[in-house]
Scaffold this active site. Structure first.
Site, PDB file in Angstrom:
ATOM      1  N   SER A 592       0.606  -1.036   0.315  1.00 55.36           N
ATOM      2  CA  SER A 592       0.300  -0.352  -0.173  1.00 55.36           C
ATOM      3  C   SER A 592       1.017   1.086  -0.004  1.00 55.36           C
ATOM      4  O   SER A 592       1.560   1.527  -0.914  1.00 55.36           O
ATOM      5  CB  SER A 592      -1.047   0.101   1.164  1.00 55.36           C
ATOM      6  OG  SER A 592      -1.572   1.011   0.531  1.00 55.36           O
ATOM      7  N   ASP A 667      -9.459  -3.961  -6.458  1.00 50.65           N
ATOM      8  CA  ASP A 667      -9.012  -3.584  -4.905  1.00 50.65           C
ATOM      9  C   ASP A 667      -9.989  -2.331  -5.191  1.00 50.65           C
ATOM     10  O   ASP A 667      -9.719  -1.716  -6.156  1.00 50.65           O
ATOM     11  CB  ASP A 667      -7.185  -2.570  -5.154  1.00 50.65           C
ATOM     12  CG  ASP A 667      -6.200  -2.613  -4.174  1.00 50.65           C
ATOM     13  OD1 ASP A 667      -7.673  -1.898  -2.690  1.00 50.65           O
ATOM     14  OD2 ASP A 667      -5.581  -2.749  -3.536  1.00 50.65           O
ATOM     15  N   HIS A 699      -7.937  -5.116  -1.217  1.00 53.10           N
ATOM     16  CA  HIS A 699      -6.491  -4.652  -1.345  1.00 53.10           C
ATOM     17  C   HIS A 699      -5.118  -5.279  -0.373  1.00 53.10           C
ATOM     18  O   HIS A 699      -4.663  -5.404   0.297  1.00 53.10           O
ATOM     19  CB  HIS A 699      -6.662  -3.055  -0.271  1.00 53.10           C
ATOM     20  CG  HIS A 699      -5.897  -2.373   0.138  1.00 53.10           C
ATOM     21  ND1 HIS A 699      -4.538  -1.876  -1.144  1.00 53.10           N
ATOM     22  CD2 HIS A 699      -4.854  -1.593   1.018  1.00 53.10           C
ATOM     23  CE1 HIS A 699      -3.743  -1.575  -0.552  1.00 53.10           C
ATOM     24  NE2 HIS A 699      -4.598  -1.127   0.708  1.00 53.10           N
TER      25      HIS A 699
END
Length: 742
Positions: A592, A667, A699
């Site tokens: 991320s 995601d 995600h």
């Protein structure tokens, strides 16, 4: 790779008689290192008992069990799904205020990170009756304070059900997917302000305040869902990227007695704003609402009289960077309130009267309050968690409302987190450290002294003693004029006369922390696995991370990815100067924000890092959502250079090392668009790279065999690009003693 394979097999065989090595299957398939925990802990009103959600493997049923704080013995089973014909299991529960009813959640389906649709039943603890709230899947069912009604959301509208008559009133009628949402947050509020239920009952159950989201002008984002059918489908939802239109939000109050809804008007003109929190005060006619501007550096706390439809601004905070929204606002009986703020440079607790006049600053010092637990009115005492004992540790404290008689209640160095009884006479402390798995103990709120142990993970500790593990060494490293927290894991058979490849891990997002004295995550076991394979693993929390004051955290404002990347590169250079680290074999990885960072570090630090893994990375902040991105960057229209100068997509020409790019196609948070656009930029720059896209994974990239597959891929990539030399050296030594066939 043939040499590496035989070497690993040989070493595993030799060591198995003495001690075991950690495998990827242990971590992500077999659950070997899973910890015991207390689920859905709730303190009962009497302050002497608590409830826990338990699962019985034999009967495959769930139950709410009541325990006595003093004896820790089970008093009774309040309800078990084994006794309920209509519910084979339930996954969560919520008590009414008088605890005579409980909402049982079943068949919940996740929507996004926090939200879910489900079927919800009401169980009566007095007569054992069970009733379904509605046949339809709904969201966020919530008891009125008097327990006579329940409010919930369905298909973007708000409803109230009378539990005595069974009559359902539809409060709003204009709800429509991707247009109007009543009482439930839109995607970006849910993700970035971390709440779903955007409605609240007042104290006497006569009114409901709710936020309405008009997202018609918010641009849509769509994702292909591949599934198992011949044709894929699409998930289409409203997602405001940085600089794009947000939902128009408005605040409303529904009066159950008159069946009328009024719009709330505050005495200030706002243009493009958020309402991140609403909460009724102890006065049933007075609602508090927090309004924050789009830049999120001016936050106003309003007191709204729902009877007269008037408003008073009682608190206005401003910051040169941004203001964090919290859930710490607490109203006392006289409607004075507790508030937390960073206004003196560190996060601390303040007491204001009901008009917003400061009574006193309760906590002070060059350290951060990290959790506010509550206020005991009988003893005039506040309970909180802080980093007073070092920024990598957490302790629980008590302090009087006037800021005196501070008392450290927890004794063990590591991470302590408290769950207090309803009357604040006891607290259940969850303690862990880098060497101690989670322990649950009952403690006195007066002294903090241990009363009894509730649950530990001694079995896990004993099991781990059979494995080769290395200690996590905490230290600081001086980088760019700052002492940064760091941990390092070395191979168990570490020899300072040898050199080892280095893998760095970081996240580095604003206010985050990865260097903490707490028990292992799954990644930590992976690092132990890599240490067994001959790697050194290190993590450095650079500028922009949390719990060292506002200036340290907010230095990255308007330039995400500049100072954080500089710190990681400089730290790697210093570590590469250590005699036992091979500076020619250093890599970095992250997920991320960490994927954004690891991409930048490889591109900008191409003379330092040999390889990088980026999982679900942001490749340009122009692709990410409005609330998060603009909090730290303002809009791209105002700060184009801040967005572009530090985004990986604009530095692909610098790639020299080996790069693995990973993303989930489903995601909804950091869209696959980030990876696709980064891949295209790399291709057009004629840069070779490896990549993997996990179909329909969000995600978190999990489900079934997914995590095991992902970590096998990453481990293989690390071996290929950092580990060949060390593996071949070790194989040569082993082959002197053992003839390796093949």
């Amino acid at each position: 790779m043939k040499y590496t394979l035989y070497f690993c097999l040989f070493v595993s065989t030799i060591l198995s008689a003495q001690t075991s090595t950690i495998s990827l299957e242990d971590i992500w398939k077999d659950g070997t290192f899973r910890t015991e925990r207390l689920d859905a802990l709730h303190s009962m009103n009497n302050g002497q008992e608590y409830s826990v959600l338990n699962f019985d493997r034999a009967s495959r049923s769930t139950s709410i069990d009541i325990y006595d704080y003093k004896t820790l013995e089970k008093v009774k089973t309040l309800v078990s799904s084994a006794d309920l014909e209509a519910i084979p299991y339930f996954t969560n529960y919520t008590f009414s205020e008088d605890e005579q009813q409980v909402i049982l959640a079943t068949k919940e389906e996740a929507i996004y990170r926090h939200s879910a649709l489900g079927n919800y039943y009401i169980y009566n603890t007095k007569d054992g009756s069970l009733s379904l709230i509605t046949e339809d899947k709904i969201q966020e069912p919530t008891f009125s304070p008097d327990g006579k009604k329940v409010a919930y959301a369905k298909e973007n509208n708000l409803y109230v059900k009378d539990l005595t008559t069974g009559v359902v009133v539809q409060v709003t009628v204009d709800g429509e997917k991707n247009k109007i949402i009543n009482g439930i947050t839109d995607w970006v509020y849910e993700e970035e302000f971390a709440f779903v239920r955007a409605f609240d009952w007042n104290a006497d159950s006569s009114k409901i305040a709710f936020i309405r989201f008009d997202e018609e002008n918010v641009p849509e984002f769509s994702m292909d869902v591949y599934g198992t059918e011949l044709y894929q489908t699409q998930q289409v939802f409203k997602y405001p990227k940085a600089g794009e239109a947000n939902s128009d939000v408005s605040l409303h109050v529904y009066d159950l007695n008159s069946n009328a809804t009024n719009s709330v008007r505050v005495n200030k003109a706002y243009n493009d704003f958020y309402i991140p929190r609403i909460k009724w005060t102890n006065n049933p006619d007075v609602l508090s609402a927090q309004y924050i501007n789009r830049h999120q550096n001016e936050l106003d706390l309003w007191m709204i009289n729902a009877k007269s439809n008037t408003s008073d601004l009682v608190l206005a905070e401003k910051d040169k960077a941004y203001i964090d929204v919290t859930d710490n606002l607490t109203f006392l009986k006289d409607n004075s309130f507790i508030w937390t703020s960073e206004k003196d440079g560190y996060n601390h607790i303040y007491h204001y009267d009901k008009k917003g006049k400061l009574i006193n600053q309760i906590t002070k010092g060059n350290w951060e309050v990290t959790n506010y637990y509550g206020y005991d009115e009988n003893k005039n005492t506040i309970f909180y968690q802080s980093v007073e004992n070092g920024s990598i540790n957490r302790d629980v404290y008590s302090i009087k409302l006037n800021g005196r008689n501070k008392n450290r209640l927890t004794k063990s160095e590591g991470t302590n987190n408290a769950s207090f009884s309803a009357d604040f006479s006891f607290f259940i402390n969850t303690f862990s450290s880098a060497t101690t798995p989670p322990e649950y103990t009952l403690n006195s709120s007066e002294s903090g002294n241990l009363i009894k142990s509730i649950k530990d993970n001694d079995k896990l500790s004993q099991s781990l003693s059979e494995y080769i593990t290395s200690s996590k060494e905490f230290s600081t490293i001086s980088v760019n004029g700052n002492d940064l927290n760091m941990w390092m894991i070395k191979p168990a058979n570490f020899d300072a006369s040898k050199t080892y490849p280095l893998l760095m891990y970081q996240y580095s997002g604003p206010g985050s922390q990865q260097v903490a004295n707490r028990w292992n995550s799954a990644n930590d076991y992976w690092y132990q696995h890599l240490a067994q394979e001959g790697y050194i693993i290190a993590c450095v929390d650079g500028r922009g991370t949390g719990f060292k004051g506002a200036d340290f955290k907010k230095v990255t404002q308007n330039e995400l990815g500049k100072y954080e990347v500089e710190d990681q590169i400089a730290a790697a250079k210093q570590l590469g100067e250590l005699p036992y680290i091979d500076a020619s074999r250093m890599g970095i990885w992250g997920w991320s924000f960490g994927g954004f960072m690891s991409s930048n570090c490889l591109f900008k630090g191409n003379d330092v890092f040999k390889m990088s893994i980026a999982v679900a990375p942001v490749s340009s902040w122009r692709f990410y959502d409005s609330i998060y991105t603009e909090r730290y960057m303002t809009t791209p229209q105002e700060n184009a250079s801040g967005y572009d100068d530090n985004s990986p997509i604009n530095h692909v020409d610098k790639l020299k090392g080996d790069f693995l790019l990973v993303h989930g196609s489903g995601d909804d948070n950091v869209h696959l668009q980030n990876t696709m656009r980064l891949a295209e930029a790399l291709i057009q720059a004629d840069k070779q790279f490896d990549w993997a896209v996990y179909p329909d994974k969000n995600h978190g990239i999990y489900g079934g065999n997914t995590r095991l597959h992902l970590y096998k891929k990453m481990t293989h990539f690390i071996h290929e690009n950092l580990g060949d030399k060390i593996q071949k050296e070790e194989v040569t030594e082993v082959s002197k003693k053992v003839k390796i066939k093949g």
